[in-house]
Design an enzyme around this catalytic site. Structure first.
Site, PDB file in Angstrom:
ATOM      1  N   SER A 145      43.945  43.448  50.037  1.00 49.98           N
ATOM      2  CA  SER A 145      43.919  43.840  48.655  1.00 49.98           C
ATOM      3  C   SER A 145      42.710  44.282  47.947  1.00 49.98           C
ATOM      4  CB  SER A 145      44.566  42.701  47.504  1.00 49.98           C
ATOM      5  OG  SER A 145      43.461  41.539  47.569  1.00 49.98           O
ATOM      6  N   LYS A 149      39.808  38.895  43.203  1.00 47.33           N
ATOM      7  CA  LYS A 149      40.219  39.837  42.688  1.00 47.33           C
ATOM      8  C   LYS A 149      39.097  40.479  41.655  1.00 47.33           C
ATOM      9  CE  LYS A 149      44.247  39.337  44.475  1.00 47.33           C
ATOM     10  NZ  LYS A 149      44.673  40.230  45.880  1.00 47.33           N
TER      11      LYS A 149
END
Length: 193
Positions: free
Chosen positions: A55, A99
């Protein structure tokens, strides 16, 4: 008359030199200072974790080790562009998520036609491709006073704030800032950007 030969059960007492005592105490003090500094560094900066999944590619790769700076957000708040490490919904039984912050407290977020909008303005950044799944950001979301909207750099292969089971990340759930990346996964060592 003194006896010069034979066995003697009496020994002379040796005097303890003050220089030796001083040297021993300086070694002990040095060891204690080193142990204290090691504790402080490990407590504030020393958490090491690995990135799980793709990701965050190309910035961070699957399996790549990172150091987490827990001290960074004791004095300041996360900002857009920071790579943060958090536990989704404060769940201690899951792995750390890594993230990038795209919006902070009081801001609005929406994804329309594959484009991220923060406060009604399109985010023009080469980091994000067209976003295939808007998730909960299909409708405008206004972030609370301690909420952050986070996304993976490889947004079409990321479970992040767009997902209903993660949503906006509370400030209390953020462990720290991804600070330093280790060699591996095709990337050099260095600061996380």
């Amino acid at each position: 008359m003194r006896r010069t030969k034979g066995l003697s059960f009496y020994r002379r007492r040796k005097k303890i030199s003050t220089t030796i005592v001083h040297e021993i105490l300086s070694y002990v003090a040095g060891i204690l200072i080193a142990a204290f500094l090691a504790f402080v560094i490990v407590y504030f900066v020393g958490i090491r974790t690995s990135v799980i999944g793709v990701s965050m590619e190309p910035a961070l790769y699957n399996g790549q080790g990172i150091l987490i700076n827990r001290f960074a957000y004791k004095l300041a708040n996360p900002r857009a562009g920071d790579v943060v490490v958090f536990l989704p919904n404060g769940n201690q039984n899951t792995h750390y998520y890594v993230k990038r912050v795209v919006a902070g407290p009081g801001e609005t977020v929406q994804i329309r036609e594959g484009i991220l909008y923060v406060n009604g303005k399109a985010v023009e950044d080469d980091t994000y491709d067209l976003i295939a799944d808007a998730g909960i950001a299909e409708h405008e979301i206004k972030l609370g006073n301690d909420e952050y909207f986070v996304m993976g750099d490889n947004c079409n292969s990321s479970e992040d704030s767009r997902s209903g089971n993660i949503g906006p990340v509370s400030r209390d759930d953020i462990v720290g800032k991804a600070w330093f990346k280790m060699a591996g996964g095709g990337s050099n060592m260095g600061l996380v950007k």
